[in-house]
Design an enzyme around this catalytic site. Structure first.
Site: not given
Ligand code: AMP
Ligand code: MG
Length: 327
Positions: A45, A68, A121, A124
């Site tokens: 990262d 980020e 990001d 991500d």
């Molecule tokens: P994903 O890969 O779609 O699961 O999303 C990853 C992203 O979810 C990360 O970049 C975080 O910024 C974000 N994230 C972390 N915790 C939460 C949460 N409780 N609700 C929504 N997004 C989140």
């Molecule tokens: Mg992210």
């Protein structure tokens, strides 16, 4: 196609970061730290952020970058060994950099919103990166609150043909969306699926169950009578999946316990333009466009709805009904 300097630099920068991330992941000896919010961060990262910030700082020295990561963890004397590992990785691509340069490059990403800025990001889906699943490197250019350019690299996602591994999704305002194969360099236009027969449609969701309310999503699937179970994927690669017609709907519905948590701009700006330029639609759960002019969070938006456009309004209406107690 004539590419702007911004598009060329953005694609080259994420491509370089992809090499660093894959190099770290393949080494399998990388270190993962825990941030103040308990989310994980790895040397990849930090390295990815340093590589991309170097490219942006050199080409567009007046553009702020809102990324980020920051280097506060790495600046701690007790973590000098981790800083040395990050520096070693960055040196594979930028041989002259020192640990101090690495700190400064990472902190170049701590910019503030301006009439023109970049979101970044560097990885991500860090949890997916660590697990050996999907992850993405995501960069966007925002001008006057409007996303003008979005680039999402997914180093381990198959191309649409399934023949190669590794893609970069690119969306340029007014110029369409495409997918570039990381291994061949070939570029193909992408389009959302234009169907509205819900028996043929498919939803995509996060692997992490806390990132969206699955009970609302499951009720929606029943109401719409969808026959295919949702596909799961880490990272903003989900926006690419909708943009290339592999999925038709991607939702982020805040769980009650995270109702005050707001989404980060760097998690959505690149995907918005890629999906819109592929013919899709992105809004919040009230149907409002995402507002990228207010800071590093989408403070005026609740949740996210990404669709192939055709089903957008119907899904918005059903979610309102479900949230108001529809059974
Ligand atoms: P994903 O890969 O779609 O699961 O999303 C990853 C992203 O979810 C990360 O970049 C975080 O910024 C974000 N994230 C972390 N915790 C939460 C949460 N409780 N609700 C929504 N997004 C989140
Ligand atoms: Mg992210």
């Amino acid at each position: 196609m004539i590419q702007s300097q911004e598009t060329k630099i953005a694609i080259a920068a994420v491509t370089a970061a992809t090499q660093l991330c894959q190099q770290v992941r393949q080494s399998q000896a990388y270190q993962s730290l825990s941030k103040a919010d308990t989310s994980p961060v790895t040397i990849a990262d930090f390295g990815s952020q340093a590589i991309i910030c170097q490219a942006l700082a050199e080409a567009f020295p007046h553009d702020p970058v809102i990324a980020e990561e920051d280097a506060s963890l790495l600046s701690q004397p007790k973590l000098s060994g981790v800083l040395n590992q990050v520096t070693h990785q960055v040196q594979q691509l930028l041989p002259q950099v020192t640990p101090e340069d690495v700190i400064n490059l990472i902190n170049w990403g701590n910019g503030q919103i301006a009439p023109r800025y970049w979101t970044l990001d560097p990885i991500d889906g860090t949890k997916g990166f660590i697990r050996g699943d999907q992850y993405a490197i995501a960069l966007a250019l925002v001008e006057q609150g409007i996303v003008k350019l979005g680039v999402i690299a997914c180093p381990v996602l198959p191309t649409i043909s399934g023949e190669h591994t590794g893609v970069i999704f690119v969306g340029v305002r007014g110029e369409g969306a495409r997918e570039i194969s990381l291994s061949e360099g070939k570029s193909r236009p992408i389009r959302v699926n234009s169907g509205n027969n819900t028996r043929q449609l498919r939803r995509i969701e996060s692997v992490e169950s806390s990132h969206s309310d699955r009970s609302v999503q499951d009720t929606l699937d029943q109401v719409l009578n969808w026959s295919k179970s949702p596909k799961q994927m880490d990272s903003q690669g989900k926006y690419g999946a909708v943009a290339r017609g592999e999925a038709d709907l991607y939702l982020r519905i805040p769980l009650a316990e995270f109702s005050t948590k707001k989404e980060n701009i760097w998690d959505h700006a690149p995907g918005v333009i890629i999906v819109e330029e592929a013919g899709g639609k992105v809004s919040d759960l009230e149907g409002k466009p995402l507002n990228f002019s207010l800071g590093s969070k989408l403070i005026e938006n609740r949740g996210i709805l990404v669709s192939n456009t055709v089903i957008h309004q119907q899904v918005l209406e059903i979610i309102v009904q479900i949230e108001n107690g529809y059974q």
